[in-house]
Write a protein that holds these residues in place. Structure first.
Motif, mmCIF file in Angstrom:
data_model
loop_
_atom_site.group_PDB
_atom_site.id
_atom_site.type_symbol
_atom_site.label_atom_id
_atom_site.label_comp_id
_atom_site.label_asym_id
_atom_site.label_seq_id
_atom_site.Cartn_x
_atom_site.Cartn_y
_atom_site.Cartn_z
ATOM 1 N N SER A 54 39.880 39.182 40.696
ATOM 2 C CA SER A 54 41.002 39.761 39.968
ATOM 3 C C SER A 54 42.273 39.601 40.791
ATOM 4 O O SER A 54 42.220 39.627 42.026
ATOM 5 C CB SER A 54 40.759 41.242 39.684
ATOM 6 O OG SER A 54 41.909 41.847 39.104
ATOM 7 N N THR A 107 34.462 43.539 34.905
ATOM 8 C CA THR A 107 34.272 43.793 33.480
ATOM 9 C C THR A 107 32.922 44.470 33.212
ATOM 10 O O THR A 107 32.777 45.224 32.258
ATOM 11 C CB THR A 107 34.365 42.475 32.698
ATOM 12 O OG1 THR A 107 33.633 41.463 33.408
ATOM 13 C CG2 THR A 107 35.809 42.027 32.567
ATOM 14 N N TYR A 112 39.657 36.221 35.572
ATOM 15 C CA TYR A 112 40.054 37.267 34.629
ATOM 16 C C TYR A 112 41.474 37.729 34.942
ATOM 17 O O TYR A 112 41.851 37.855 36.110
ATOM 18 C CB TYR A 112 39.118 38.470 34.730
ATOM 19 C CG TYR A 112 37.844 38.322 33.933
ATOM 20 C CD1 TYR A 112 37.865 38.330 32.532
ATOM 21 C CD2 TYR A 112 36.612 38.197 34.569
ATOM 22 C CE1 TYR A 112 36.692 38.217 31.803
ATOM 23 C CE2 TYR A 112 35.427 38.094 33.842
ATOM 24 C CZ TYR A 112 35.482 38.098 32.461
ATOM 25 O OH TYR A 112 34.318 37.984 31.727
ATOM 26 N N PRO A 128 41.655 42.279 31.268
ATOM 27 C CA PRO A 128 40.698 41.449 30.524
ATOM 28 C C PRO A 128 40.233 42.129 29.246
ATOM 29 O O PRO A 128 40.239 43.356 29.135
ATOM 30 C CB PRO A 128 39.537 41.301 31.517
ATOM 31 C CG PRO A 128 39.624 42.504 32.387
ATOM 32 C CD PRO A 128 41.084 42.824 32.505
ATOM 33 N N SER A 139 38.708 37.027 26.758
ATOM 34 C CA SER A 139 37.746 36.701 27.803
ATOM 35 C C SER A 139 38.438 36.096 29.020
ATOM 36 O O SER A 139 39.539 36.507 29.366
ATOM 37 C CB SER A 139 36.655 35.786 27.262
ATOM 38 O OG SER A 139 35.584 35.700 28.193
ATOM 39 N N VAL A 140 37.805 35.111 29.656
ATOM 40 C CA VAL A 140 38.397 34.562 30.877
ATOM 41 C C VAL A 140 39.627 33.722 30.529
ATOM 42 O O VAL A 140 39.682 33.069 29.493
ATOM 43 C CB VAL A 140 37.389 33.714 31.662
ATOM 44 C CG1 VAL A 140 36.262 34.578 32.182
ATOM 45 C CG2 VAL A 140 36.851 32.564 30.839
#
Length: 506
Positions: free
Chosen positions: A68, A85, A378, A382, A387-388
Protein backbone atom coordinates in the motif's frame (compact mmCIF):
# COMPACT_ATOMS: atom_id res chain seq x y z
CA UNK A 1 46.45 -37.18 16.90
CA UNK A 2 43.59 -38.54 19.03
CA UNK A 3 43.34 -35.21 20.83
CA UNK A 4 43.15 -33.35 17.52
CA UNK A 5 40.35 -35.64 16.35
CA UNK A 6 38.41 -35.00 19.54
CA UNK A 7 38.85 -31.23 19.12
CA UNK A 8 37.74 -31.40 15.47
CA UNK A 9 34.71 -33.50 16.41
CA UNK A 10 33.80 -31.07 19.19
CA UNK A 11 34.09 -28.14 16.76
CA UNK A 12 31.84 -29.92 14.27
CA UNK A 13 29.23 -30.69 16.91
CA UNK A 14 29.38 -27.10 18.18
CA UNK A 15 28.88 -25.74 14.65
CA UNK A 16 25.93 -28.07 14.06
CA UNK A 17 24.35 -27.03 17.35
CA UNK A 18 24.82 -23.39 16.47
CA UNK A 19 23.06 -23.92 13.17
CA UNK A 20 20.31 -25.86 14.91
CA UNK A 21 19.60 -22.90 17.20
CA UNK A 22 16.74 -20.88 15.71
CA UNK A 23 17.82 -17.40 14.68
CA UNK A 24 16.60 -14.21 16.27
CA UNK A 25 15.03 -11.49 14.12
CA UNK A 26 15.27 -7.71 14.03
CA UNK A 27 12.80 -6.02 11.68
CA UNK A 28 13.56 -2.37 10.91
CA UNK A 29 10.76 -0.38 9.28
CA UNK A 30 11.24 3.22 8.19
CA UNK A 31 8.35 5.65 7.66
CA UNK A 32 7.73 7.58 4.41
CA UNK A 33 11.23 6.75 3.18
CA UNK A 34 11.76 6.94 -0.56
CA UNK A 35 13.62 4.51 -2.80
CA UNK A 36 16.30 7.15 -3.36
CA UNK A 37 16.75 8.38 0.21
CA UNK A 38 19.67 6.28 1.44
CA UNK A 39 23.31 6.69 0.63
CA UNK A 40 23.54 3.01 -0.29
CA UNK A 41 20.69 3.51 -2.77
CA UNK A 42 22.31 6.50 -4.41
CA UNK A 43 21.49 9.64 -2.45
CA UNK A 44 24.53 11.97 -2.55
CA UNK A 45 24.07 13.77 0.78
CA UNK A 46 22.22 11.39 3.12
CA UNK A 47 24.45 10.23 5.97
CA UNK A 48 23.41 6.67 6.86
CA UNK A 49 26.63 4.82 7.79
CA UNK A 50 24.90 1.98 9.64
CA UNK A 51 22.34 1.25 6.95
CA UNK A 52 25.16 1.54 4.41
CA UNK A 53 27.05 -1.07 6.43
CA UNK A 54 24.05 -3.40 6.29
CA UNK A 55 23.92 -2.92 2.53
CA UNK A 56 27.67 -3.44 2.06
CA UNK A 57 27.77 -6.63 4.13
CA UNK A 58 24.26 -7.88 3.45
CA UNK A 59 21.90 -8.42 0.55
CA UNK A 60 20.42 -5.32 -1.06
CA UNK A 61 17.10 -5.68 -2.91
CA UNK A 62 16.46 -3.59 -6.01
CA UNK A 63 12.88 -4.82 -6.55
CA UNK A 64 11.20 -4.90 -3.16
CA UNK A 65 7.59 -3.80 -2.69
CA UNK A 66 5.07 -2.98 -0.01
CA UNK A 67 1.33 -3.51 -0.45
CA UNK A 68 0.00 0.00 0.00
CA UNK A 69 1.19 3.56 -0.57
CA UNK A 70 0.11 4.61 2.96
CA UNK A 71 0.89 3.57 6.55
CA UNK A 72 -1.72 1.38 8.27
CA UNK A 73 -2.50 -1.03 5.42
CA UNK A 74 1.18 -1.46 4.64
CA UNK A 75 1.89 -2.34 8.28
CA UNK A 76 -0.99 -4.80 8.46
CA UNK A 77 0.32 -6.67 5.43
CA UNK A 78 3.87 -6.70 6.78
CA UNK A 79 2.85 -8.30 10.08
CA UNK A 80 0.32 -10.79 8.69
CA UNK A 81 1.69 -11.79 5.28
CA UNK A 82 -1.74 -10.96 3.84
CA UNK A 83 -3.02 -8.11 1.72
CA UNK A 84 -4.74 -5.45 3.79
CA UNK A 85 -7.96 -6.06 1.89
CA UNK A 86 -8.24 -9.44 3.60
CA UNK A 87 -7.77 -8.07 7.12
CA UNK A 88 -9.97 -4.99 6.57
CA UNK A 89 -7.28 -2.33 7.06
CA UNK A 90 -8.61 -0.09 4.32
CA UNK A 91 -9.42 2.51 3.05
CA UNK A 92 -6.74 4.90 4.23
CA UNK A 93 -5.29 4.82 7.74
CA UNK A 94 -6.44 4.47 11.33
CA UNK A 95 -6.81 7.52 13.59
CA UNK A 96 -6.52 8.06 17.36
CA UNK A 97 -10.30 7.75 17.74
CA UNK A 98 -10.79 4.82 15.35
CA UNK A 99 -13.14 2.13 16.60
CA UNK A 100 -11.45 -0.56 14.54
CA UNK A 101 -7.97 -2.01 14.30
CA UNK A 102 -6.06 -5.06 13.12
CA UNK A 103 -8.52 -7.91 13.84
CA UNK A 104 -7.43 -10.15 16.69
CA UNK A 105 -8.05 -13.25 14.59
CA UNK A 106 -5.22 -12.22 12.29
CA UNK A 107 -1.92 -13.94 13.09
CA UNK A 108 1.03 -11.57 13.36
CA UNK A 109 4.72 -12.41 13.03
CA UNK A 110 5.00 -11.89 16.79
CA UNK A 111 2.26 -14.42 17.55
CA UNK A 112 3.73 -16.92 15.14
CA UNK A 113 7.21 -16.66 16.72
CA UNK A 114 5.86 -16.76 20.28
CA UNK A 115 4.52 -20.21 19.48
CA UNK A 116 8.17 -21.27 19.11
CA UNK A 117 9.30 -19.70 22.37
CA UNK A 118 10.48 -16.34 21.09
CA UNK A 119 10.47 -13.23 23.28
CA UNK A 120 8.90 -10.35 21.35
CA UNK A 121 8.92 -6.57 21.51
CA UNK A 122 7.98 -3.54 19.43
CA UNK A 123 9.45 -0.08 19.78
CA UNK A 124 8.09 2.84 17.76
CA UNK A 125 5.04 3.42 15.61
CA UNK A 126 2.21 0.86 15.75
CA UNK A 127 -0.61 2.46 13.71
CA UNK A 128 -2.85 -0.59 13.70
CA UNK A 129 -5.43 0.63 16.16
CA UNK A 130 -5.98 1.19 19.88
CA UNK A 131 -9.67 0.52 20.38
CA UNK A 132 -11.75 0.35 23.52
CA UNK A 133 -9.56 -0.42 26.55
CA UNK A 134 -6.57 -1.05 24.31
CA UNK A 135 -8.20 -3.86 22.32
CA UNK A 136 -5.85 -3.54 19.35
CA UNK A 137 -2.57 -2.54 20.99
CA UNK A 138 0.57 -4.60 20.23
CA UNK A 139 0.37 -6.34 23.61
CA UNK A 140 -2.87 -7.93 22.39
CA UNK A 141 -1.24 -9.00 19.11
CA UNK A 142 1.68 -11.14 20.24
CA UNK A 143 4.17 -8.61 21.57
CA UNK A 144 5.42 -9.05 25.13
CA UNK A 145 6.49 -5.43 25.45
CA UNK A 146 5.78 -2.16 23.70
CA UNK A 147 7.21 1.33 23.88
CA UNK A 148 5.99 3.86 21.37
CA UNK A 149 3.41 6.18 19.91
CA UNK A 150 0.43 4.05 18.86
CA UNK A 151 -0.12 5.91 15.58
CA UNK A 152 1.57 8.48 13.37
CA UNK A 153 3.23 11.30 15.31
CA UNK A 154 1.56 13.94 13.13
CA UNK A 155 -1.90 12.78 14.27
CA UNK A 156 -2.04 15.39 16.97
CA UNK A 157 -1.35 19.15 17.23
CA UNK A 158 2.38 19.70 16.96
CA UNK A 159 2.86 23.43 16.35
CA UNK A 160 3.67 24.12 20.01
CA UNK A 161 6.01 21.17 20.38
CA UNK A 162 9.78 21.28 19.97
CA UNK A 163 11.24 19.20 17.14
CA UNK A 164 14.87 20.33 17.20
CA UNK A 165 16.99 21.69 20.05
CA UNK A 166 17.24 24.05 21.67
CA UNK A 167 13.68 25.28 21.01
CA UNK A 168 12.91 24.90 17.29
CA UNK A 169 9.19 24.32 16.98
CA UNK A 170 7.84 21.58 14.75
CA UNK A 171 7.35 22.62 11.14
CA UNK A 172 3.65 22.87 10.28
CA UNK A 173 0.48 22.14 12.20
CA UNK A 174 -0.21 18.39 11.92
CA UNK A 175 -3.72 17.24 12.89
CA UNK A 176 -5.89 19.58 14.92
CA UNK A 177 -8.78 18.88 17.29
CA UNK A 178 -7.31 15.70 18.73
CA UNK A 179 -5.13 14.88 21.73
CA UNK A 180 -1.39 15.43 21.64
CA UNK A 181 0.51 12.27 20.81
CA UNK A 182 1.10 9.93 23.76
CA UNK A 183 4.14 7.80 24.48
CA UNK A 184 2.91 4.43 25.71
CA UNK A 185 4.62 1.66 27.61
CA UNK A 186 2.71 -1.56 27.06
CA UNK A 187 -0.88 -0.34 27.67
CA UNK A 188 -0.13 2.66 29.89
CA UNK A 189 0.50 6.24 28.86
CA UNK A 190 3.97 7.15 30.01
CA UNK A 191 4.15 10.69 28.66
CA UNK A 192 1.84 13.10 26.83
CA UNK A 193 2.77 14.86 24.69
CA UNK A 194 5.76 12.76 23.71
CA UNK A 195 9.09 14.56 23.98
CA UNK A 196 10.48 14.36 20.46
CA UNK A 197 13.96 15.46 21.56
CA UNK A 198 14.28 12.44 23.87
CA UNK A 199 12.10 9.98 21.97
CA UNK A 200 14.75 8.23 19.93
CA UNK A 201 17.04 7.93 22.94
CA UNK A 202 14.23 6.19 24.82
CA UNK A 203 13.62 3.89 21.86
CA UNK A 204 17.30 3.03 21.56
CA UNK A 205 17.63 2.24 25.26
CA UNK A 206 14.48 0.10 25.20
CA UNK A 207 15.69 -1.86 22.15
CA UNK A 208 19.16 -2.51 23.49
CA UNK A 209 17.86 -3.54 26.91
CA UNK A 210 15.35 -5.90 25.32
CA UNK A 211 18.09 -7.63 23.31
CA UNK A 212 20.38 -7.83 26.33
CA UNK A 213 17.66 -9.36 28.52
CA UNK A 214 16.63 -11.85 25.84
CA UNK A 215 20.21 -13.05 25.35
CA UNK A 216 20.68 -13.32 29.11
CA UNK A 217 17.63 -15.57 29.23
CA UNK A 218 19.13 -17.78 26.49
CA UNK A 219 16.11 -17.53 24.21
CA UNK A 220 15.52 -16.38 20.64
CA UNK A 221 13.89 -12.98 20.21
CA UNK A 222 11.99 -10.84 17.73
CA UNK A 223 12.46 -7.07 17.83
CA UNK A 224 10.22 -4.95 15.59
CA UNK A 225 11.37 -1.35 15.24
CA UNK A 226 8.89 0.64 13.12
CA UNK A 227 10.48 4.07 13.31
CA UNK A 228 8.66 7.40 13.06
CA UNK A 229 11.55 8.62 10.93
CA UNK A 230 11.36 10.08 8.35
CA UNK A 231 7.64 10.95 8.51
CA UNK A 232 6.59 14.58 8.76
CA UNK A 233 7.15 16.54 10.97
CA UNK A 234 10.81 15.61 11.10
CA UNK A 235 12.52 15.81 14.47
CA UNK A 236 15.91 14.95 15.98
CA UNK A 237 17.62 15.08 19.36
CA UNK A 238 20.74 17.00 20.27
CA UNK A 239 23.14 14.34 18.96
CA UNK A 240 21.81 14.64 15.42
CA UNK A 241 20.21 18.07 15.02
CA UNK A 242 22.06 20.18 12.48
CA UNK A 243 24.50 17.38 11.67
CA UNK A 244 23.27 16.46 8.20
CA UNK A 245 24.01 18.43 5.02
CA UNK A 246 20.48 17.48 3.93
CA UNK A 247 18.77 19.65 6.55
CA UNK A 248 15.96 18.58 8.93
CA UNK A 249 15.00 15.54 6.87
CA UNK A 250 18.62 14.43 6.85
CA UNK A 251 18.92 14.95 10.61
CA UNK A 252 15.88 12.74 11.20
CA UNK A 253 17.28 10.08 8.89
CA UNK A 254 20.62 10.22 10.69
CA UNK A 255 18.89 9.72 14.02
CA UNK A 256 17.10 6.64 12.71
CA UNK A 257 20.39 5.35 11.39
CA UNK A 258 21.97 6.01 14.78
CA UNK A 259 19.44 3.78 16.51
CA UNK A 260 20.12 1.07 13.93
CA UNK A 261 23.80 1.39 14.82
CA UNK A 262 23.12 0.95 18.53
CA UNK A 263 21.01 -2.14 17.84
CA UNK A 264 23.84 -3.64 15.76
CA UNK A 265 26.36 -2.80 18.46
CA UNK A 266 24.22 -4.57 21.05
CA UNK A 267 23.93 -7.65 18.84
CA UNK A 268 27.71 -7.71 18.58
CA UNK A 269 28.37 -7.12 22.27
CA UNK A 270 25.94 -9.85 23.32
CA UNK A 271 27.48 -12.29 20.84
CA UNK A 272 24.35 -13.03 18.82
CA UNK A 273 24.93 -11.04 15.65
CA UNK A 274 25.87 -14.17 13.67
CA UNK A 275 22.59 -15.80 14.65
CA UNK A 276 20.32 -12.81 14.00
CA UNK A 277 18.64 -11.91 10.74
CA UNK A 278 18.28 -8.14 10.45
CA UNK A 279 15.80 -7.03 7.80
CA UNK A 280 15.25 -3.41 6.81
CA UNK A 281 12.65 -1.75 4.60
CA UNK A 282 10.05 1.06 4.67
CA UNK A 283 6.26 1.36 4.72
CA UNK A 284 5.61 3.43 1.60
CA UNK A 285 7.08 6.09 -0.64
CA UNK A 286 8.03 9.68 0.20
CA UNK A 287 5.82 12.71 0.71
CA UNK A 288 6.84 14.79 -2.27
CA UNK A 289 4.47 17.57 -1.20
CA UNK A 290 6.95 18.39 1.59
CA UNK A 291 9.57 19.30 -1.03
CA UNK A 292 13.04 19.35 0.55
CA UNK A 293 11.48 18.40 3.88
CA UNK A 294 10.14 15.22 2.33
CA UNK A 295 11.79 12.12 0.95
CA UNK A 296 13.12 11.25 -2.48
CA UNK A 297 11.92 8.45 -4.74
CA UNK A 298 15.08 8.47 -6.85
CA UNK A 299 14.40 7.16 -10.35
CA UNK A 300 10.93 5.99 -9.39
CA UNK A 301 7.82 7.84 -10.53
CA UNK A 302 5.75 9.81 -7.99
CA UNK A 303 5.58 8.88 -4.30
CA UNK A 304 3.33 8.30 -1.31
CA UNK A 305 -0.34 7.75 -2.01
CA UNK A 306 0.13 6.49 -5.58
CA UNK A 307 0.47 3.10 -7.22
CA UNK A 308 3.36 4.29 -9.34
CA UNK A 309 6.74 2.78 -8.44
CA UNK A 310 7.68 5.68 -6.19
CA UNK A 311 4.70 4.97 -3.96
CA UNK A 312 5.30 1.27 -3.34
CA UNK A 313 8.84 0.22 -4.30
CA UNK A 314 11.06 0.49 -1.24
CA UNK A 315 14.71 0.09 -0.32
CA UNK A 316 15.30 -3.23 1.43
CA UNK A 317 18.31 -4.95 2.96
CA UNK A 318 18.79 -8.38 4.56
CA UNK A 319 21.81 -8.81 6.86
CA UNK A 320 22.94 -12.02 8.54
CA UNK A 321 26.72 -12.46 8.88
CA UNK A 322 27.87 -15.92 7.89
CA UNK A 323 24.51 -16.89 6.41
CA UNK A 324 23.71 -14.18 3.85
CA UNK A 325 26.49 -13.41 1.40
CA UNK A 326 26.97 -9.71 0.54
CA UNK A 327 25.63 -8.55 -2.78
CA UNK A 328 22.65 -7.30 -4.72
CA UNK A 329 19.57 -9.21 -5.79
CA UNK A 330 17.10 -8.29 -8.52
CA UNK A 331 14.69 -10.97 -7.35
CA UNK A 332 11.11 -9.82 -6.95
CA UNK A 333 10.09 -9.65 -3.27
CA UNK A 334 7.50 -8.09 -1.00
CA UNK A 335 6.90 -7.19 2.63
CA UNK A 336 4.28 -9.96 2.47
CA UNK A 337 7.14 -12.45 2.25
CA UNK A 338 8.69 -11.62 5.62
CA UNK A 339 6.23 -13.65 7.71
CA UNK A 340 6.62 -16.92 5.78
CA UNK A 341 10.39 -16.41 5.66
CA UNK A 342 10.70 -15.90 9.41
CA UNK A 343 8.38 -18.87 9.95
CA UNK A 344 10.58 -21.13 7.81
CA UNK A 345 13.76 -20.09 9.61
CA UNK A 346 12.17 -20.42 13.06
CA UNK A 347 10.53 -23.76 12.27
CA UNK A 348 7.07 -22.34 12.94
CA UNK A 349 3.90 -23.57 11.28
CA UNK A 350 2.15 -21.09 9.02
CA UNK A 351 -1.31 -19.89 10.05
CA UNK A 352 -4.22 -21.73 8.48
CA UNK A 353 -5.38 -18.82 6.35
CA UNK A 354 -4.91 -17.57 2.81
CA UNK A 355 -1.40 -16.11 2.79
CA UNK A 356 -0.14 -13.80 0.05
CA UNK A 357 3.52 -14.00 1.02
CA UNK A 358 6.09 -16.54 -0.15
CA UNK A 359 9.27 -17.88 1.45
CA UNK A 360 12.39 -15.83 0.60
CA UNK A 361 15.02 -18.17 2.04
CA UNK A 362 16.21 -19.26 -1.40
CA UNK A 363 16.94 -15.63 -2.21
CA UNK A 364 18.55 -14.89 1.14
CA UNK A 365 20.67 -17.98 1.67
CA UNK A 366 21.37 -19.20 -1.87
CA UNK A 367 21.08 -16.04 -3.94
CA UNK A 368 18.52 -18.06 -5.84
CA UNK A 369 15.38 -17.25 -7.78
CA UNK A 370 12.28 -15.82 -6.18
CA UNK A 371 9.12 -17.83 -5.76
CA UNK A 372 7.28 -14.60 -6.57
CA UNK A 373 6.48 -13.49 -10.11
CA UNK A 374 3.78 -10.91 -9.42
CA UNK A 375 3.08 -7.78 -7.42
CA UNK A 376 -0.44 -6.38 -7.07
CA UNK A 377 -0.81 -2.65 -6.45
CA UNK A 378 -3.77 -1.51 -4.37
CA UNK A 379 -4.59 2.21 -4.05
CA UNK A 380 -5.23 4.09 -0.80
CA UNK A 381 -8.93 3.23 -1.00
CA UNK A 382 -9.24 -0.23 -2.58
CA UNK A 383 -12.65 -1.58 -3.54
CA UNK A 384 -14.06 -4.70 -5.08
CA UNK A 385 -15.39 -2.58 -7.94
CA UNK A 386 -11.97 -1.41 -9.13
CA UNK A 387 -9.80 -4.06 -7.45
CA UNK A 388 -6.07 -3.72 -8.11
CA UNK A 389 -4.88 -0.63 -9.95
CA UNK A 390 -1.78 -2.22 -11.40
CA UNK A 391 -0.02 -5.57 -11.76
CA UNK A 392 3.65 -6.35 -12.10
CA UNK A 393 4.42 -9.69 -13.78
CA UNK A 394 8.12 -10.47 -14.05
CA UNK A 395 9.65 -7.28 -15.48
CA UNK A 396 6.39 -5.86 -16.87
CA UNK A 397 3.89 -3.61 -15.14
CA UNK A 398 0.38 -2.88 -16.40
CA UNK A 399 -1.63 0.07 -15.06
CA UNK A 400 -5.39 -0.49 -15.27
CA UNK A 401 -6.10 2.68 -13.29
CA UNK A 402 -3.92 5.58 -12.23
CA UNK A 403 -4.59 8.34 -9.73
CA UNK A 404 -2.35 10.89 -8.09
CA UNK A 405 -2.36 11.91 -4.44
CA UNK A 406 -1.96 15.10 -2.44
CA UNK A 407 1.02 13.44 -0.76
CA UNK A 408 2.79 13.35 -4.12
CA UNK A 409 2.25 16.90 -5.30
CA UNK A 410 4.93 17.40 -7.90
CA UNK A 411 5.06 20.39 -10.29
CA UNK A 412 7.29 18.41 -12.66
CA UNK A 413 4.74 15.60 -13.15
CA UNK A 414 1.01 16.29 -12.97
CA UNK A 415 0.26 12.54 -12.91
CA UNK A 416 1.61 12.40 -9.37
CA UNK A 417 -0.87 14.84 -7.84
CA UNK A 418 -3.90 14.73 -10.13
CA UNK A 419 -6.79 13.31 -8.10
CA UNK A 420 -8.72 12.44 -11.26
CA UNK A 421 -9.13 8.66 -11.56
CA UNK A 422 -8.04 7.49 -15.01
CA UNK A 423 -9.03 4.15 -16.48
CA UNK A 424 -6.71 2.69 -19.08
CA UNK A 425 -8.05 0.32 -21.73
CA UNK A 426 -5.78 -1.12 -22.95
CA UNK A 427 -3.65 -0.83 -19.82
CA UNK A 428 -0.50 1.22 -19.78
CA UNK A 429 2.42 -1.19 -20.03
CA UNK A 430 6.00 -0.61 -18.93
CA UNK A 431 9.13 -2.74 -18.89
CA UNK A 432 10.46 -1.87 -15.44
CA UNK A 433 13.85 -3.40 -16.08
CA UNK A 434 14.50 -1.07 -19.00
CA UNK A 435 12.29 1.78 -17.77
CA UNK A 436 11.99 1.89 -13.95
CA UNK A 437 10.69 5.48 -14.15
CA UNK A 438 7.58 4.38 -16.09
CA UNK A 439 8.15 6.89 -18.88
CA UNK A 440 7.62 4.84 -22.04
CA UNK A 441 4.32 3.08 -22.60
CA UNK A 442 4.66 -0.08 -24.71
CA UNK A 443 1.56 0.55 -26.78
CA UNK A 444 2.21 -1.55 -29.89
CA UNK A 445 0.49 -4.85 -30.71
CA UNK A 446 3.72 -6.83 -30.24
CA UNK A 447 3.08 -6.66 -26.48
CA UNK A 448 -0.43 -8.13 -26.63
CA UNK A 449 0.77 -11.53 -25.39
CA UNK A 450 2.29 -9.92 -22.31
CA UNK A 451 -0.94 -8.04 -21.56
CA UNK A 452 -2.93 -11.26 -21.95
CA UNK A 453 -0.66 -13.02 -19.48
CA UNK A 454 -0.96 -10.18 -16.98
CA UNK A 455 -4.74 -10.13 -17.40
CA UNK A 456 -4.90 -13.87 -16.67
CA UNK A 457 -2.78 -13.43 -13.54
CA UNK A 458 -4.95 -10.50 -12.44
CA UNK A 459 -8.20 -12.45 -12.88
CA UNK A 460 -6.83 -15.42 -10.96
CA UNK A 461 -5.76 -13.21 -8.07
CA UNK A 462 -9.04 -11.30 -7.96
CA UNK A 463 -10.97 -14.56 -7.84
CA UNK A 464 -9.03 -15.51 -4.70
CA UNK A 465 -9.52 -12.18 -2.94
CA UNK A 466 -12.17 -11.97 -0.25
CA UNK A 467 -12.45 -8.44 1.15
CA UNK A 468 -12.69 -8.38 4.91
CA UNK A 469 -14.99 -5.97 6.70
CA UNK A 470 -13.40 -2.53 6.66
CA UNK A 471 -12.07 -1.69 10.11
CA UNK A 472 -11.64 1.95 9.15
CA UNK A 473 -15.25 2.21 7.99
CA UNK A 474 -16.36 1.40 11.55
CA UNK A 475 -15.82 5.08 12.23
CA UNK A 476 -14.43 7.04 15.14
CA UNK A 477 -15.37 7.86 18.71
CA UNK A 478 -13.52 10.75 20.34
CA UNK A 479 -13.84 9.00 23.70
CA UNK A 480 -11.33 6.44 22.43
CA UNK A 481 -8.55 9.01 21.98
CA UNK A 482 -5.81 8.09 24.46
CA UNK A 483 -5.50 10.75 27.14
CA UNK A 484 -3.52 10.72 30.35
CA UNK A 485 -6.34 12.50 32.17
CA UNK A 486 -9.49 10.35 32.03
CA UNK A 487 -12.71 11.99 30.82
CA UNK A 488 -10.90 15.24 30.06
CA UNK A 489 -12.64 18.07 28.24
CA UNK A 490 -11.74 19.51 25.82
CA UNK A 491 -9.47 16.78 24.50
CA UNK A 492 -6.89 18.90 22.65
CA UNK A 493 -5.90 20.89 25.72
CA UNK A 494 -6.10 18.23 28.40
CA UNK A 495 -2.75 16.72 27.60
CA UNK A 496 -0.46 19.69 27.08
CA UNK A 497 1.88 18.75 29.89
CA UNK A 498 3.73 15.60 30.80
CA UNK A 499 1.51 12.98 32.39
CA UNK A 500 1.84 12.02 36.01
CA UNK A 501 1.67 8.29 36.59
CA UNK A 502 -1.56 7.35 38.33
CA UNK A 503 -3.93 4.47 38.87
CA UNK A 504 -6.08 5.96 36.12
CA UNK A 505 -3.50 5.28 33.41
CA UNK A 506 -4.71 3.08 30.65
Amino acid sequence: MALMCVIALFALITAQCARATPPSFVLLFADDLGYGDLGCFGHPSSLTPNLDRLAAHGLRFTDFYVTSPVCSPSRAALLTGRYQTRSGIYPGVLYPASKGGLPLNETTIAELLKSKGYTTAIVGKWHLGIGLNGTYLPTRQGFDNYLGIPYSHDQGPCQNLTCFPPDVKCYGFCDQGVVTVPLMFNENIKQQPADFLQLEKAYSEFATQFITDAVRNNGPFFLYYPSHHTHYPQYAGADYAGKSPRGPFGDALMEFDGTVGKILQTLEETGVINNTLVFFTGDNGPELMRKSRGGNAGLMKCGKGTTYEGGMREPAIAYWPGSIQPGVTHALASSLDILPTFAKLAGAALPDVQLDGVDMTNILLNRGASERQTIFYYPIAPSEKYSVFAVRWKNFKAHYYTQGAIHSENPQDSNCSSLFLKRHDPPLLYNLEADPSENYNLNSTEWDSVLKQIQAVKEQFEASMVFGESEIAKGRDSALEPCCIPNCTPKPTCCLSTCKRSKHER
